[in-house]
Scaffold this motif. Structure first.
Motif, short mmCIF file in Angstrom:
data_model
loop_
_atom_site.label_atom_id
_atom_site.label_comp_id
_atom_site.label_asym_id
_atom_site.label_seq_id
_atom_site.Cartn_x
_atom_site.Cartn_y
_atom_site.Cartn_z
N GLN A 25 -30.36 18.78 -51.19
CA GLN A 25 -30.04 20.09 -50.64
C GLN A 25 -29.11 20.01 -49.44
O GLN A 25 -29.02 20.96 -48.65
CB GLN A 25 -31.34 20.79 -50.25
N TYR A 26 -28.38 18.92 -49.28
CA TYR A 26 -27.53 18.72 -48.11
C TYR A 26 -26.54 19.86 -47.91
O TYR A 26 -26.46 20.45 -46.84
CB TYR A 26 -26.79 17.38 -48.24
N ARG A 27 -25.78 20.20 -48.95
CA ARG A 27 -24.77 21.26 -48.81
C ARG A 27 -25.41 22.62 -48.54
O ARG A 27 -24.90 23.41 -47.75
CB ARG A 27 -23.88 21.32 -50.04
N ALA A 28 -26.53 22.89 -49.18
CA ALA A 28 -27.23 24.15 -48.96
C ALA A 28 -27.73 24.24 -47.52
O ALA A 28 -27.66 25.30 -46.88
CB ALA A 28 -28.38 24.30 -49.93
N ARG A 29 -28.22 23.13 -46.99
CA ARG A 29 -28.69 23.12 -45.59
C ARG A 29 -27.53 23.34 -44.63
O ARG A 29 -27.67 24.06 -43.64
CB ARG A 29 -29.39 21.80 -45.28
N LEU A 30 -26.40 22.70 -44.89
CA LEU A 30 -25.23 22.90 -44.02
C LEU A 30 -24.78 24.36 -44.05
O LEU A 30 -24.42 24.93 -43.02
CB LEU A 30 -24.08 21.99 -44.44
N TYR A 49 -25.00 14.31 -38.93
CA TYR A 49 -25.16 14.72 -40.33
C TYR A 49 -24.15 15.79 -40.72
O TYR A 49 -24.12 16.21 -41.86
CB TYR A 49 -26.59 15.19 -40.61
N ILE A 50 -23.32 16.22 -39.77
CA ILE A 50 -22.27 17.19 -40.07
C ILE A 50 -20.94 16.47 -39.96
O ILE A 50 -20.51 16.11 -38.87
CB ILE A 50 -22.30 18.38 -39.09
N GLY A 51 -20.32 16.18 -41.06
CA GLY A 51 -18.99 15.61 -41.04
C GLY A 51 -18.90 14.11 -41.15
O GLY A 51 -17.83 13.59 -41.39
N GLY A 52 -19.96 13.38 -40.97
CA GLY A 52 -19.90 11.94 -41.12
C GLY A 52 -20.35 11.20 -39.87
O GLY A 52 -20.42 11.76 -38.79
N VAL A 53 -20.65 9.92 -40.04
CA VAL A 53 -21.24 9.14 -38.95
C VAL A 53 -20.27 8.15 -38.32
O VAL A 53 -20.64 7.48 -37.36
CB VAL A 53 -22.50 8.38 -39.45
N SER A 54 -19.06 8.04 -38.80
CA SER A 54 -18.14 7.05 -38.24
C SER A 54 -17.76 7.42 -36.81
O SER A 54 -17.81 8.58 -36.41
CB SER A 54 -16.87 6.95 -39.10
N VAL A 55 -17.37 6.43 -36.03
CA VAL A 55 -16.95 6.66 -34.65
C VAL A 55 -15.75 7.61 -34.64
O VAL A 55 -15.70 8.55 -33.84
CB VAL A 55 -16.61 5.33 -33.95
N ARG A 56 -14.82 7.41 -35.53
CA ARG A 56 -13.64 8.28 -35.60
C ARG A 56 -14.05 9.73 -35.85
O ARG A 56 -13.58 10.66 -35.21
CB ARG A 56 -12.69 7.81 -36.71
N GLU A 57 -14.97 9.93 -36.76
CA GLU A 57 -15.43 11.29 -37.08
C GLU A 57 -16.20 11.91 -35.92
O GLU A 57 -16.06 13.09 -35.63
CB GLU A 57 -16.30 11.28 -38.34
N ARG A 58 -17.00 11.10 -35.22
CA ARG A 58 -17.74 11.62 -34.06
C ARG A 58 -16.79 12.05 -32.96
O ARG A 58 -17.00 13.08 -32.31
CB ARG A 58 -18.71 10.56 -33.51
N ILE A 59 -15.71 11.28 -32.73
CA ILE A 59 -14.71 11.64 -31.73
C ILE A 59 -14.02 12.94 -32.13
O ILE A 59 -13.86 13.86 -31.32
CB ILE A 59 -13.69 10.51 -31.52
N TYR A 60 -13.65 13.04 -33.39
CA TYR A 60 -12.98 14.25 -33.89
C TYR A 60 -13.90 15.47 -33.76
O TYR A 60 -13.49 16.52 -33.28
CB TYR A 60 -12.55 14.05 -35.34
#
Length: 90
Positions: A25-30, A49-60
């Motif tokens: 249910q990931y997409r439904a929860r988002l 859990y929103i957008g990804g866990v990479s360092v690059r994604e966290r900075i973005y």
């Protein structure tokens, strides 16, 4: 290869719930979270859990959240009544 010396023993332990799993249910929860956030326009949420866990994604995502917060502050300053900012003395 002429390797000398004893081999190193390496153990890798992975935590089974260490990273969010994007299934079920990931997409439904988002979508539900996004709907709730629309009712509270000044509340910003940033999580791995929103957008990804990479360092690059966290900075973005952090940059996007900071821009949303500054946008909300600019909007609230343009309203006819000034927003009260709470300080430790309040």
């Amino acid at each position: 290869m002429k390797i000398e010396g004893d081999a190193d023993f390496i153990s890798i332990r992975r935590h089974p719930r260490g990273l969010p799993l994007y299934h079920g249910q990931y997409r439904a929860r988002l979508a539900q979270i996004a709907t709730c956030l629309q009712t509270l326009p000044c509340l910003q949420l940033n999580a791995n859990y929103i957008g990804g866990v990479s360092v690059r994604e966290r900075i973005y995502q952090g940059k996007c959240t900071a821009q949303a917060v500054t946008g909300n502050l600019k909007q609230s300053n343009s309203i006819s009544h000034p927003q009260q900012i709470l300080t430790p003395s309040h």
